[in-house]
Enzyme design. Structure first.
Site, PDB file in Angstrom:
ATOM      1  CB  CYS A  40       1.082  -1.487   2.890  1.00  5.71           C
ATOM      2  SG  CYS A  40       0.939  -0.883   4.585  1.00  5.71           S
TER       3      CYS A  40
ATOM      4  CB  CYS B  12       2.915  -1.674   9.605  1.00  2.00           C
ATOM      5  SG  CYS B  12       2.155  -1.589   7.967  1.00  2.00           S
TER       6      CYS B  12
ATOM      7  CG  ASP C 142       4.302   2.325   6.406  1.00  2.00           C
ATOM      8  OD1 ASP C 142       4.664   2.226   7.583  1.00  2.00           O
ATOM      9  OD2 ASP C 142       3.280   1.780   5.961  1.00  2.00           O
TER      10      ASP C 142
ATOM     11  CB  CYS D  60       1.020   5.139   7.920  1.00  2.00           C
ATOM     12  SG  CYS D  60       1.878   4.644   6.424  1.00  2.00           S
TER      13      CYS D  60
END
Length: 160
Positions: A128, A85, A61, A59
């Site tokens: 996350c 995000c 991150d 993603c």
């Protein structure tokens, strides 16, 4: 050309309704995203500071989490910088709040499932919270490595 400018201007106008950050996110995530706690950096060269840098290629991150540990083994300060995000930022922010005041061993017991539950993360955002747990572990591993007396003697031998 004028029609193109008008279309571009229309795209830049704010849309009515909720802010994009609020769409689909629990209010706890929005709170940590809009008011992140402990953003910044500590001196990564300090012997009592551990730095963890982790990323999720899937993603994009990237999370840097740092902890400062006192002479009694208690985490007295924590900072983070995250590129990602809203859920990644919120997970980092919450992680720094949770590690403060804990011993190194207590902080290692923080699990991604606890972070995800507190922030009410949906399954698609669980990575996350996993990143936050990994960042805590990486920062504490770095701190422990700096405490290893053999590491210091290796440095002195290299400089001789």
């Amino acid at each position: 050309m004028a029609a193109l400018r008008a279309a571009g201007a229309a795209l830049l106008r704010p849309r009515p309704g909720p802010a994009p950050a609020a769409l689909g996110y629990h209010k706890k995530v929005v709170d940590h995203y809009e008011n992140p706690r402990n953003v910044g950096s500590l001196d990564s060269n300090a012997k009592n500071v551990g730095t963890g840098l982790v990323g999720a290629p899937a993603c994009g991150d990237v999370m840097k989490l740092q902890v400062e540990v006192d002479e009694n083994g208690k985490i007295v300060e924590a900072r983070f910088k995250t590129f990602g995000c809203g859920s990644a930022i919120a997970s980092s922010s919450l992680a720094t709040e949770w590690v403060k005041g804990k011993t190194v061993d207590e902080a290692l017991k923080i699990k991604n499932t606890d972070i995800a539950k507190e922030l009410c993360l949906p399954p698609v955002k669980l990575h996350c919270s996993m990143l936050a747990e990994d960042a805590i572990k990486a920062a504490l591993a770095d701190y422990k490595l700096k405490q290893d007396p053999n590491r210091e003697s290796d440095k002195k031998a290299d400089n001789a």
